[in-house]
Design an enzyme around this catalytic site. Structure first.
Site, short mmCIF file in Angstrom:
data_model
loop_
_atom_site.label_atom_id
_atom_site.label_comp_id
_atom_site.label_asym_id
_atom_site.label_seq_id
_atom_site.Cartn_x
_atom_site.Cartn_y
_atom_site.Cartn_z
N HIS A 157 0.84 -1.21 0.00
CA HIS A 157 0.00 0.00 0.00
C HIS A 157 0.88 1.27 0.00
CE1 HIS A 157 -3.16 2.76 1.23
NE2 HIS A 157 -4.05 1.81 1.26
N GLU A 261 -0.74 1.14 -5.57
CA GLU A 261 -0.48 -0.06 -4.77
C GLU A 261 -0.45 -1.33 -5.63
OE1 GLU A 261 -3.75 2.24 -2.17
OE2 GLU A 261 -3.67 0.08 -1.87
#
Ligand code: TA6
Length: 294
Positions: A157, A261
């Site tokens: 992330h 991500e």
């Protein structure tokens, strides 16, 4: 070294790349600096370094679940755990020239097993290359002794630091399908040119290429994301309204950050006992002669 709140902080430095360095708290990369010492990742000014609260920024690890796509807490528990340095890492092909790396390992706690009844070994190598590139290699093995396979979703992330979100373009996701979290995760198709930003965005792009570019106009810098074993890519910026609902994110942070991500979401990864999955992310930051519109 002892970092914030006494959490062990690991620092990687690559002698051939001057001031390049990487900071890690457990399995969480919180800082990646280039050879001039410029910070390339966004870390919230209000980030909390107190497990099990996830650190807002850097590269949180979403495992065994991305977002609310499953039974455990949002984005899973791996990002909230204290990792150990792996004393017996598997031999990795030394394909990278880097000699600045650390091998970490995470196994489930009793609490984790209550939430997600599967035994696993999650090994991660974080490496800083001679050109200042940052590589994260995750290897997740099913160590269930009862013969049970398991499935998971995964994401790195990554919070990139950008000068001004309104002058950033993302190339490589044109014409792809995506699931729009802001529209009930419905499926849409991206239009034919680079993505630009003028409001909240929260999309899972599907079957994406191994290479994605993020162009920062003001800094004349391009982040290059290269990935293996990660078919999808999430693009997220909360913008102003949503930012105010996120207590550990500054109200203005959204102007200087963008999450792109590398992820495996649409098709969860399934492993039988003994099987291992590898997900590799390589980040580099290169000068770019980006001019808006081209
Ligand atoms: O990756 C995008 C996303 O799923 C957004 O929907 C938003 O929830 C973001 O992750 C941050 O999640 P977090 O749990 O770290 O606040």
């Amino acid at each position: 070294a002892k970092g914030i709140n006494g959490l062990d902080k690991i620092v990687l430095r690559e002698s051939r790349s001057r001031s390049a360095e990487v900071y890690l708290y457990g399995g969480h990369v919180t800082s990646w600096k280039n050879e001039n010492g410029d910070e390339l990742l966004h870390l919230s000014s209000k980030a909390i370094f107190k497990p099990p609260k996830p650190i807002r920024g850097g590269i949180p690890l979403c495992f065994p679940q991305f977002s609310n796509y499953g039974p455990v807490e949002s984005h899973g528990f791996a990002r909230n755990r204290i990792w150990e340095v792996d004393a017996s890492p598997p031999p990795l092909p030394s394909n990278s020239s880097s000699n600045a790396f650390v091998d970490l390992i995470l196994r489930p706690t009793e609490d984790d097993l209550k939430m997600w009844p599967n035994n696993f070994e999650f090994r991660m190598r974080v490496a800083l290359g001679s050109e200042g590139e940052l590589t994260l290699t995750s290897r997740i093995r099913n160590t269930n002794s009862d013969g049970k396979p398991f499935s998971f979703t995964f994401a790195y992330h990554t919070y990139f630091s950008v000068s001004d979100i309104s002058e950033v373009r993302v190339e490589g996701l044109e014409t792809l399908d995506y699931l729009d979290k802001l529209k009930n995760k419905e499926r849409f198709t991206e239009q034919g040119d680079a993505i630009t930003f003028e409001s909240e965005i929260d999309r899972i792009y599907l079957s994406t290429p191994t290479k994605i570019a993020i162009l920062d106009h003001e800094k004349k810098r391009t982040f290059v994301v290269r990935k293996e074993g990660l078919a999808d890519a999430v693009v997220w910026n909360p913008w102003d309204k949503k930012s105010k609902t996120i207590s550990d994110l500054g109200d203005e942070d959204y102007k200087h950050m963008l999450c792109v991500e590398a992820a495996a979401i649409e098709r969860p990864i399934t492993l039988k006992p003994g099987e291992e999955w590898k997900g590799r992310l390589e980040l580099s930051a290169v000068p770019s002669s980006y001019s808006s519109g081209q």
